[in-house]
Design a protein around this motif. Structure first.
Motif, PDB file in Angstrom:
ATOM      1  N   THR A 232       0.846  -1.185   0.000  1.00  0.00           N
ATOM      2  CA  THR A 232       0.000   0.000   0.000  1.00  0.00           C
ATOM      3  C   THR A 232       0.887   1.242   0.000  1.00  0.00           C
ATOM      4  N   ALA A 233       0.303   2.367  -0.307  1.00  0.00           N
ATOM      5  CA  ALA A 233       1.068   3.613  -0.302  1.00  0.00           C
ATOM      6  C   ALA A 233       1.625   3.902   1.090  1.00  0.00           C
ATOM      7  N   ASP A 234       0.815   3.688   2.134  1.00  0.00           N
ATOM      8  CA  ASP A 234       1.284   3.948   3.503  1.00  0.00           C
ATOM      9  C   ASP A 234       2.450   3.032   3.869  1.00  0.00           C
ATOM     10  N   ASP A 235       2.359   1.754   3.461  1.00  0.00           N
ATOM     11  CA  ASP A 235       3.450   0.821   3.762  1.00  0.00           C
ATOM     12  C   ASP A 235       4.733   1.227   3.033  1.00  0.00           C
ATOM     13  N   LEU A 236       4.604   1.658   1.786  1.00  0.00           N
ATOM     14  CA  LEU A 236       5.784   2.058   1.022  1.00  0.00           C
ATOM     15  C   LEU A 236       6.403   3.327   1.602  1.00  0.00           C
ATOM     16  N   ILE A 237       5.569   4.258   2.032  1.00  0.00           N
ATOM     17  CA  ILE A 237       6.088   5.471   2.668  1.00  0.00           C
ATOM     18  C   ILE A 237       6.848   5.117   3.941  1.00  0.00           C
ATOM     19  N   THR A 238       6.270   4.248   4.759  1.00  0.00           N
ATOM     20  CA  THR A 238       6.935   3.834   6.003  1.00  0.00           C
ATOM     21  C   THR A 238       8.258   3.144   5.714  1.00  0.00           C
ATOM     22  N   LEU A 239       8.272   2.270   4.713  1.00  0.00           N
ATOM     23  CA  LEU A 239       9.489   1.536   4.381  1.00  0.00           C
ATOM     24  C   LEU A 239      10.588   2.475   3.922  1.00  0.00           C
ATOM     25  N   THR A 240      10.275   3.410   3.044  1.00  0.00           N
ATOM     26  CA  THR A 240      11.318   4.314   2.528  1.00  0.00           C
ATOM     27  C   THR A 240      11.736   5.331   3.592  1.00  0.00           C
TER      28      THR A 240
ATOM     29  N   LEU B 147      11.983   4.368   6.828  1.00  0.00           N
ATOM     30  CA  LEU B 147      12.909   3.543   7.608  1.00  0.00           C
ATOM     31  C   LEU B 147      14.250   3.405   6.905  1.00  0.00           C
ATOM     32  N   GLY B 148      14.228   3.333   5.588  1.00  0.00           N
ATOM     33  CA  GLY B 148      15.467   3.241   4.820  1.00  0.00           C
ATOM     34  C   GLY B 148      16.152   4.568   4.602  1.00  0.00           C
ATOM     35  N   ALA B 149      15.537   5.676   5.084  1.00  0.00           N
ATOM     36  CA  ALA B 149      16.098   7.027   4.932  1.00  0.00           C
ATOM     37  C   ALA B 149      16.581   7.251   3.500  1.00  0.00           C
ATOM     38  N   LEU B 150      15.713   6.910   2.537  1.00  0.00           N
ATOM     39  CA  LEU B 150      16.109   6.922   1.130  1.00  0.00           C
ATOM     40  C   LEU B 150      16.050   8.330   0.551  1.00  0.00           C
ATOM     41  N   PRO B 151      17.215   8.914   0.208  1.00  0.00           N
ATOM     42  CA  PRO B 151      17.197  10.208  -0.477  1.00  0.00           C
ATOM     43  C   PRO B 151      17.141   9.993  -1.990  1.00  0.00           C
ATOM     44  N   GLY B 152      16.609  10.972  -2.706  1.00  0.00           N
ATOM     45  CA  GLY B 152      16.636  10.904  -4.159  1.00  0.00           C
ATOM     46  C   GLY B 152      18.073  10.912  -4.660  1.00  0.00           C
ATOM     47  N   ARG B 153      18.333  10.203  -5.730  1.00  0.00           N
ATOM     48  CA  ARG B 153      19.706  10.072  -6.237  1.00  0.00           C
ATOM     49  C   ARG B 153      19.912  10.818  -7.557  1.00  0.00           C
ATOM     50  N   GLY B 154      19.026  11.789  -7.833  1.00  0.00           N
ATOM     51  CA  GLY B 154      19.152  12.523  -9.080  1.00  0.00           C
ATOM     52  C   GLY B 154      19.900  13.826  -8.963  1.00  0.00           C
ATOM     53  N   GLY B 155      20.224  14.269  -7.751  1.00  0.00           N
ATOM     54  CA  GLY B 155      20.951  15.517  -7.611  1.00  0.00           C
ATOM     55  C   GLY B 155      20.629  16.236  -6.315  1.00  0.00           C
ATOM     56  N   ALA B 156      19.348  16.510  -6.062  1.00  0.00           N
ATOM     57  CA  ALA B 156      18.969  17.310  -4.906  1.00  0.00           C
ATOM     58  C   ALA B 156      18.962  16.511  -3.602  1.00  0.00           C
ATOM     59  N   GLY B 157      18.819  15.196  -3.670  1.00  0.00           N
ATOM     60  CA  GLY B 157      18.811  14.369  -2.466  1.00  0.00           C
ATOM     61  C   GLY B 157      17.544  14.520  -1.649  1.00  0.00           C
TER      62      GLY B 157
ATOM     63  N   PRO C 253      14.181  13.630   0.163  1.00  0.00           N
ATOM     64  CA  PRO C 253      13.717  12.335   0.696  1.00  0.00           C
ATOM     65  C   PRO C 253      12.591  11.735  -0.146  1.00  0.00           C
ATOM     66  N   PHE C 254      12.750  10.481  -0.534  1.00  0.00           N
ATOM     67  CA  PHE C 254      11.783   9.818  -1.403  1.00  0.00           C
ATOM     68  C   PHE C 254      10.434   9.657  -0.696  1.00  0.00           C
ATOM     69  N   ALA C 255      10.452   9.377   0.602  1.00  0.00           N
ATOM     70  CA  ALA C 255       9.199   9.193   1.342  1.00  0.00           C
ATOM     71  C   ALA C 255       8.370  10.469   1.336  1.00  0.00           C
ATOM     72  N   ARG C 256       9.008  11.630   1.436  1.00  0.00           N
ATOM     73  CA  ARG C 256       8.282  12.901   1.406  1.00  0.00           C
ATOM     74  C   ARG C 256       7.652  13.128   0.042  1.00  0.00           C
ATOM     75  N   LYS C 257       8.355  12.739  -1.027  1.00  0.00           N
ATOM     76  CA  LYS C 257       7.760  12.829  -2.362  1.00  0.00           C
ATOM     77  C   LYS C 257       6.519  11.957  -2.462  1.00  0.00           C
TER      78      LYS C 257
ATOM     79  N   GLU D 147      18.124   5.422 -10.301  1.00  0.00           N
ATOM     80  CA  GLU D 147      18.784   4.818  -9.145  1.00  0.00           C
ATOM     81  C   GLU D 147      17.876   4.836  -7.916  1.00  0.00           C
ATOM     82  N   THR D 148      17.100   5.904  -7.757  1.00  0.00           N
ATOM     83  CA  THR D 148      16.196   5.988  -6.601  1.00  0.00           C
ATOM     84  C   THR D 148      15.196   4.842  -6.613  1.00  0.00           C
ATOM     85  N   TYR D 149      14.605   4.576  -7.768  1.00  0.00           N
ATOM     86  CA  TYR D 149      13.642   3.475  -7.867  1.00  0.00           C
ATOM     87  C   TYR D 149      14.319   2.123  -7.624  1.00  0.00           C
ATOM     88  N   ALA D 150      15.558   1.983  -8.071  1.00  0.00           N
ATOM     89  CA  ALA D 150      16.278   0.735  -7.824  1.00  0.00           C
ATOM     90  C   ALA D 150      16.491   0.515  -6.331  1.00  0.00           C
ATOM     91  N   HIS D 151      16.807   1.575  -5.609  1.00  0.00           N
ATOM     92  CA  HIS D 151      16.957   1.453  -4.150  1.00  0.00           C
ATOM     93  C   HIS D 151      15.625   1.140  -3.480  1.00  0.00           C
TER      94      HIS D 151
END
Length: 485
Positions: free
Chosen positions: A37-45, A47-57, A59-63, A206-210
Motif C-alpha cells: 500500500t502507499a502507507d506501507d511504502l512510505i513507512t518503508l522508505t 525507515l530506509g532514509a532513502l534520499p533521491g539520487r538525481g541531484g537534490a537528495g 527524501p523519497f518518502a516525502r515525495k 537509481e532511486t527506484y532501484a533502491h
C-alpha cells in the motif's frame, strides 16, 4: 562502460556473471516483488532514509506522501515517472542500470505505481546513445524487459533531446506532455501538477532501484551497510565512464584508488552543477550527502571527476562553462547573458587578461533569479573553481598562463569540444540603427548613443536562428557570425 563494486554488491548483484540480468535471473537473485500500500511504502522508505539520487537528495518518502495527498485531495489518479535522461556528461550510472539491470529499476517504479494507483510507468531517456549511435542499448534493454516481465501495468518510453537541461524534472514533464523539453519558466511541483496536469511521482532510475531493494530485502538488511543518516550504497560515475557501487560513507580516496586514479589537482564531485574539492579535502571526505555537504560540496548525481596535474585547471573549467552557456534553455537573462559572460570571464583568467574579480562578479549570475536551476548550478561550479584553483589564478595573472595545455579531460556531451558561435560587430560599419537590439534583446544592449555595448557576444544555441536573422537584416552589414573552438 566498466562497473566495479566495493564490498558486497547490492544494486549490482549478478553483474559478476551476467552482462545483462534478465527477469528470470533477477527473480532468482532478489525474489518476487511484493505489492505494498502507499502507507506501507512510505513507512518503508522512511525507515530506509532513502534520499533521491538525481541531484537534490530530496527524501523519497516525502515525495511519495506529497503525491498521495495531492491525488486524494483532487480525487485524481497519480502518475509515476522514471527520470533516466541523464543530461550530465560525466554521469553513466542510470544508463548502466537500465542497460544491464532494468528489472531492478522497473520493480521500484512498478511498486510505486501499484501503491499510488497509477495506470502506467513512464521512463524518460535521452534520444540517442552518448556515442551518437542509432542503436541504443538502453532502449533495446527496456523493450526486452517489457516482454520478459509480462506485467499488466503499462510502460511508456519517452525520448528527450540529449542536452544538459533535459534531465531537469520540469523539462522532462514538459516533454512528456508534448511541450518543449526545457524547464518551465516558473517553478512548479510535479507532485501537484505533473504529467497531464496530474499528481506525479518523479525520481531518477537509481532511486527506484533502491526502493526495490528496500521492498525485496527489508529495511534491516538494507541498513546493514552505509551510514546512520544514509543507509545502503551509492552509485558513482568516476572519470565519466567507470560506475562504482560503494557503501554510503566510503572514503572518496578509496573509490579513486579502486579506479587506479588519485585526487590530482582537485576532484569535482556532483558534476557540472557540483563543486571542486581540494586534494586535502578529498583525502578525508566520505561519500554521503551530509558529509560531502559539510566539506563544502554536493554529492549530487554521484559524478566524481578527478583532475590530473597534467592539464590547465582554469582552461578545463573555462571550456565546461562555455559548454554550459551553450546548453541553456534560453529563457531568462541569467542564462542568455549571464552564463556567456561567466564563460568569457574565465577565458580571460586563462590568458591572464584579468584577475578573479570579474569572474566573481559574473558568478553572481543566478542568485535565484533564473527560470531554472541552471544558472545557480553553473555559478556554484565556477565559484568553487576560483576557491580551489586560487594559486593558478595568480600564476596566470603573473605569467599569462601556467605552461600546461588544456587537454580536454573533463567530458562534454558526445565527446564534443567547446565550439562556440560568436556574434561580432564591425565598429567601422555600424551606424547605430538599433535593429540588432530589437531582434536580439536578450543579447544586445545599446549604449546611450544607440550603439551596441559589446563588440562580441556568445550566442546560445536557442538564439542561433535569431542571430542569423540579425546578421541578414543589419542595414550596415556590420554583424557576422563565427564558430570558435
Amino acid at each position: 562502460m566498466i562497473t566495479l563494486t566495493l564490498g558486497r554488491p547490492r544494486l549490482t548483484t549478478g553483474l559478476d556473471e551476467h552482462e545483462r540480468v534478465d527477469h528470470d535471473t533477477h527473480v532468482r537473485l532478489h525474489g518476487e516483488l511484493p505489492k505494498m500500500t502507499a502507507d506501507d511504502l512510505i513507512t518503508l522508505t522512511e525507515l530506509g532514509a532513502l534520499p533521491g539520487r538525481g541531484g537534490a537528495g530530496f527524501p523519497f518518502a516525502r515525495k511519495l506522501r506529497s503525491v498521495l495527498r495531492s491525488a486524494l485531495r483532487r480525487r485524481a489518479p497519480a502518475r509515476v515517472v522514471v527520470n533516466a535522461v541523464e543530461g550530465e556528461p560525466g554521469s553513466a550510472k542510470d544508463r548502466m542500470l537500465l542497460e544491464r539491470l532494468p528489472h531492478l529499476v522497473l520493480d521500484g517504479a512498478e511498486l510505486a505505481a501499484h501503491a499510488l494507483g497509477a495506470p502506467e510507468v513512464v521512463v524518460g531517456i535521452a534520444d540517442r546513445a552518448p556515442s551518437g549511435a542509432d542503436d541504443d542499448p538502453v532502449r533495446e534493454s527496456l523493450r526486452a524487459a517489457v516482454a520478459e516481465r509480462r506485467s499488466a501495468l503499462g510502460l511508456r518510453l519517452v525520448q528527450m533531446p540529449h542536452r544538459f537541461v533535459s534531465g531537469q524534472s520540469g523539462a522532462l514533464v514538459q516533454g512528456i506532455n508534448g511541450g518543449p523539453p526545457v524547464p518551465p519558466g516558473q517553478p512548479r511541483r510535479t507532485s501537484e501538477n505533473g504529467v497531464a496536469g496530474l499528481p506525479t511521482l518523479l525520481s531518477n532510475a537509481e532511486t527506484y532501484a533502491h526502493a526495490a531493494l528496500l521492498a525485496l530485502g527489508g529495511a534491516y538488511q538494507y541498513a546493514s551497510v552505509g551510514t546512520a543518516d544514509q543507509p545502503g550504497t551509492v552509485l558513482l560515475t568516476v572519470g565519466g565512464s567507470v560506475v562504482v557501487e560503494a557503501p554510503a560513507g566510503t572514503p572518496l580516496v578509496q573509490v579513486l584508488h579502486m579506479c587506479d586514479t588519485a585526487p590530482g589537482q582537485a576532484v569535482l564531485v556532483g558534476g557540472y552543477h557540483g563543486a571542486w574539492l581540494s586534494p586535502d579535502v578529498a583525502d578525508r571526505v566520505r561519500l554521503s550527502h551530509a558529509e560531502v555537504a559539510d566539506a563544502g560540496g554536493t554529492l549530487g548525481a554521484g559524478v566524481v571527476l578527478p583532475l590530473p596535474r597534467t592539464t590547465c585547471p582554469l582552461g578545463e573549467v573555462a571550456r565546461v562553462l562555455r559548454y554550459l552557456a551553450g546548453e541553456s534553455a534560453g529563457q531568462c537573462g541569467p542564462c542568455l547573458r549571464g552564463l556567456p559572460a561567466l564563460a568569457e570571464s574565465f577565458s580571460a583568467l586563462v590568458t591572464g587578461e584579468s584577475g578573479p574579480e570579474p569572474a566573481l562578479a559574473a558568478a553572481a549570475v543566478g542568485e535565484g533569479r533564473g527560470a531554472c536551476a541552471h544558472p545557480d548550478g553553473s555559478a556554484l561550479f565556477a565559484r568553487s573553481a576560483l576557491a580551489v584553483f586560487g594559486e593558478d589564478v595568480s600564476e596566470h595573472a603573473r605569467e599569462g598562463g601556467c605552461g600546461r595545455p588544456v587537454s580536454g579531460l573533463l567530458p562534454l556531451a558526445d565527446g564534443s569540444t567547446d565550439r562556440r558561435t560568436r556574434l561580432s560587430l564591425d565598429w567601422s560599419r555600424c551606424d547605430g540603427h538599433g535593429l540588432c537590439a530589437e531582434l536580439l534583446p536578450d543579447l544586445i544592449r545599446l549604449d546611450r548613443n544607440g550603439y551596441p555595448e559589446d563588440q562580441r557576444v556568445t550566442v546560445p544555441d536557442a538564439l542561433a536562428a535569431d542571430a542569423e536573422l540579425a546578421v541578414r537584416m543589419c542595414p550596415a552589414l556590420a554583424l557576422r557570425l563565427s564558430s570558435q573552438g
